[in-house]
Write an enzyme that holds these catalytic residues in place. Structure first.
Site, short mmCIF file in Angstrom:
data_model
loop_
_atom_site.label_atom_id
_atom_site.label_comp_id
_atom_site.label_asym_id
_atom_site.label_seq_id
_atom_site.Cartn_x
_atom_site.Cartn_y
_atom_site.Cartn_z
N ARG A 24 0.84 -1.22 0.00
CA ARG A 24 0.00 0.00 0.00
C ARG A 24 0.87 1.26 0.00
O ARG A 24 0.95 1.98 -0.98
CB ARG A 24 -0.95 -0.05 1.20
N ASP A 25 1.58 1.51 1.10
CA ASP A 25 2.36 2.76 1.19
C ASP A 25 3.47 2.74 0.14
O ASP A 25 3.82 3.78 -0.44
CB ASP A 25 2.96 2.89 2.60
N HIS A 217 5.05 4.32 12.75
CA HIS A 217 5.09 4.30 11.28
C HIS A 217 6.13 5.33 10.84
O HIS A 217 5.84 6.51 10.72
CB HIS A 217 3.69 4.65 10.77
N HIS A 219 8.92 6.90 8.29
CA HIS A 219 9.55 7.02 6.97
C HIS A 219 11.02 7.38 7.22
O HIS A 219 11.35 8.01 8.22
CB HIS A 219 8.83 8.07 6.13
N CYS A 250 4.75 9.26 0.15
CA CYS A 250 3.35 9.67 0.14
C CYS A 250 3.19 10.65 -1.00
O CYS A 250 3.88 11.67 -1.05
CB CYS A 250 2.95 10.32 1.47
N ASN A 259 9.36 4.08 3.47
CA ASN A 259 9.18 3.68 4.87
C ASN A 259 10.43 2.99 5.37
O ASN A 259 11.30 2.58 4.59
CB ASN A 259 8.04 2.66 4.95
P1 HMG Z 1 -12.86 14.75 -2.70
O1 HMG Z 1 -12.56 15.11 -4.14
O2 HMG Z 1 -12.98 15.86 -1.70
O3 HMG Z 1 -14.19 13.83 -2.64
O4 HMG Z 1 -11.78 13.72 -2.22
P2 HMG Z 1 -15.70 14.23 -2.56
O5 HMG Z 1 -16.25 13.70 -1.29
O6 HMG Z 1 -15.91 15.71 -2.90
O7 HMG Z 1 -16.33 13.39 -3.77
C1 HMG Z 1 -15.95 13.66 -5.14
C2 HMG Z 1 -16.21 12.41 -5.96
O8 HMG Z 1 -15.35 11.38 -5.54
C3 HMG Z 1 -17.62 11.84 -5.81
O9 HMG Z 1 -17.96 11.26 -7.08
C4 HMG Z 1 -17.46 10.74 -4.81
O10 HMG Z 1 -18.41 9.71 -4.94
C5 HMG Z 1 -16.08 10.22 -5.18
P3 HMG Z 1 -18.92 12.03 -8.12
O11 HMG Z 1 -20.19 12.26 -7.35
O12 HMG Z 1 -18.20 13.33 -8.45
O13 HMG Z 1 -18.99 11.06 -9.26
N1 HMG Z 1 -15.42 9.56 -4.05
C6 HMG Z 1 -14.83 8.37 -4.08
N2 HMG Z 1 -14.68 7.48 -5.09
C7 HMG Z 1 -14.03 6.34 -4.77
N3 HMG Z 1 -13.54 6.04 -3.55
C8 HMG Z 1 -13.68 6.91 -2.54
C9 HMG Z 1 -14.34 8.13 -2.81
N4 HMG Z 1 -14.64 9.19 -2.03
C10 HMG Z 1 -15.28 10.06 -2.78
N5 HMG Z 1 -13.18 6.60 -1.34
C11 HMG Z 1 -11.01 11.87 -0.86
C12 HMG Z 1 -11.82 13.17 -0.90
C13 HMG Z 1 -10.86 11.46 0.59
C14 HMG Z 1 -11.77 10.83 -1.64
C15 HMG Z 1 -9.66 12.14 -1.54
O14 HMG Z 1 -9.07 13.23 -0.89
C16 HMG Z 1 -8.71 10.96 -1.43
O15 HMG Z 1 -8.95 9.90 -2.00
N6 HMG Z 1 -7.59 11.14 -0.70
C17 HMG Z 1 -6.66 10.05 -0.45
C18 HMG Z 1 -5.24 10.52 -0.59
C19 HMG Z 1 -4.34 9.34 -0.28
O16 HMG Z 1 -4.66 8.21 -0.55
N7 HMG Z 1 -3.14 9.63 0.29
C20 HMG Z 1 -2.19 8.63 0.61
C21 HMG Z 1 -2.60 7.75 1.77
S1 HMG Z 1 -2.29 8.47 3.35
C22 HMG Z 1 -0.62 8.11 3.69
O17 HMG Z 1 0.04 7.60 2.84
C23 HMG Z 1 -0.09 8.36 5.09
C24 HMG Z 1 0.11 7.07 5.91
O18 HMG Z 1 1.01 6.19 5.25
C25 HMG Z 1 0.67 7.43 7.30
C26 HMG Z 1 1.89 8.37 7.25
O19 HMG Z 1 2.91 8.03 6.61
O20 HMG Z 1 1.77 9.42 7.85
C27 HMG Z 1 -1.21 6.34 6.12
MG MG Z 2 3.17 6.35 5.32
#
Ligand code: HMG
Ligand code: MG
Length: 309
Positions: A24-25, A217, A219, A250, A259
């Site tokens: 995933r990450d 966690h 990095h 990320c 990581n």
């Molecule tokens: P948004 O654009 O604000 O979403 O994104 P929205 O709620 O305004 O919806 C817009 C459209 O997206 C809608 O569709 C929703 O249905 C759809 P439309 O009506 O326009 O056809 N939608 C989705 N579709 C599929 N799956 C979903 C989903 N949600 C809404 N889940 C959102 C908001 C949260 C979706 C977006 O910001 C996002 O996906 N962000 C994720 C970013 C990400 O994955 N980052 C990396 C992971 S975090 C990380 O790596 C850190 C970690 O490792 C820890 C660390 O290291 O600190 C965990």
């Molecule tokens: Mg991470």
């Protein structure tokens, strides 16, 4: 293959659960999108090597993280194995619906300790993200799912700079109050140092959140991930996140690199006589295999050293 000599040390746990995040990450940050069958084989090889908690994918918006757009297809390919868990990342209620439709039983939600990262990563505020997370966690717990909560930017933020331990602890406290089974402290950009880790864990303990409910966690951006892990183990942490081969980063955090590499972690834990259940040569072989698919060497120092043997 060279293996570490065992010199156990007092004051450390006898076993550690490695929470494997490479699929995933790691893969969310690769420029090339890895074919679904290769991801499934990667996860299968990690389980063969002894990993028991393997974060498989992410039900985020496919436009935001196209590398993981195949979440449904991949999750359905995974082979159920006794004792092996496949948690997935879920950002919001829509993500939970998608995960439930595939039969997911373990999820990970993610919050941010800082406003800028909440905006960039989740397109909302810290409070807005927590409101979404609260409803996801409540529904998931009602359905009997296991729930992990991540807090990103617990140590530093590329836009806002230093993050005070109390600010990180406020968000961790909220996730604990929602009922998360485990909360993982994210050093998303790797700026933490061992005293900082210890301070945050002490602040959390004083606020009623002990190490048994936490994971770390790290990095490895500044080469601190392993020493920070040792500081966390000394404070009683027994779940450590790591990524096979040291893949990762990320896409929404400038300067986040890979990581902590699982091989580097297992080398240290084997040397300390701490049980992980992971077979180091099998894991190294898996990361070498994945590196071939990605067309670049694994960043892990242990993989590089053991590849020369
Ligand atoms: P948004 O654009 O604000 O979403 O994104 P929205 O709620 O305004 O919806 C817009 C459209 O997206 C809608 O569709 C929703 O249905 C759809 P439309 O009506 O326009 O056809 N939608 C989705 N579709 C599929 N799956 C979903 C989903 N949600 C809404 N889940 C959102 C908001 C949260 C979706 C977006 O910001 C996002 O996906 N962000 C994720 C970013 C990400 O994955 N980052 C990396 C992971 S975090 C990380 O790596 C850190 C970690 O490792 C820890 C660390 O290291 O600190 C965990
Ligand atoms: Mg991470």
């Amino acid at each position: 293959m060279n293996l570490p000599q065992r010199f156990p040390h007092s004051g450390l746990p006898s076993s550690v659960t490695v929470y494997e995040v490479g699929a995933r990450d790691g893969l969310q940050n690769e420029k090339t999108t890895v074919p679904t069958e290769v991801k499934a084989e990667f996860i299968e090889r990690l389980a063969d090597a002894g990993a028991t908690r393997i974060e498989a994918t992410s039900f985020v918006h496919p436009k935001w993280v196209p590398q993981l757009a195949d979440a449904e297809v991949l999750f359905r390919l995974l082979e159920a194995r006794p004792g092996v868990h496949y948690p997935v990342l879920v950002p919001n209620p829509r993500g939970l619906d998608r995960a439930l439709a595939c039969g997911v039983r373990e999820i990970a939600v993610f919050a941010s300790a800082t406003e800028t990262f909440a905006r960039r990563n989740l397109n909302t505020t810290v409070a807005g993200a927590l409101a979404d997370i609260e409803s996801v966690v409540r529904q998931a717990l009602e359905l009997g799912l296991w729930v992990r909560g991540y807090v990103s930017m617990c140590f530093g933020d590329p836009w806002e700079g230093p993050v005070p331990p109390d600010a990180a602890a406020d968000v961790v406290r909220r996730l604990a109050d929602f009922g998360c089974d485990q909360i993982s402290l994210g050093d998303t950009i790797g700026t933490g140092t061992p005293g900082h880790v210890r301070t945050l864990l002490d602040v959390l303990a004083a606020r009623g959140i002990g190490p048994e409910r936490l994971a770390v966690h790290f990095h490895d951006t500044y080469g601190q991930a392993l020493v920070n892990t040792l500081a966390a183990l000394q404070a009683g942490i027994t779940t450590v996140d790591a990524s096979a081969g040291g893949l990762g980063g990320c896409p929404y955090a400038e300067s986040a690199t890979g990581n902590l590499a699982t091989e580097d972690l297992v080398w240290m834990l084997d040397g300390l006589g701490i049980d992980t259940g992971i077979d180091l040569p099998a894991l190294v072989e898996t990361s070498r295999w994945m590196a071939d698919h990605l067309g670049r060497p694994a960043p892990s120092r242990a993989v590089q050293a053991l590849t020369k043997d």
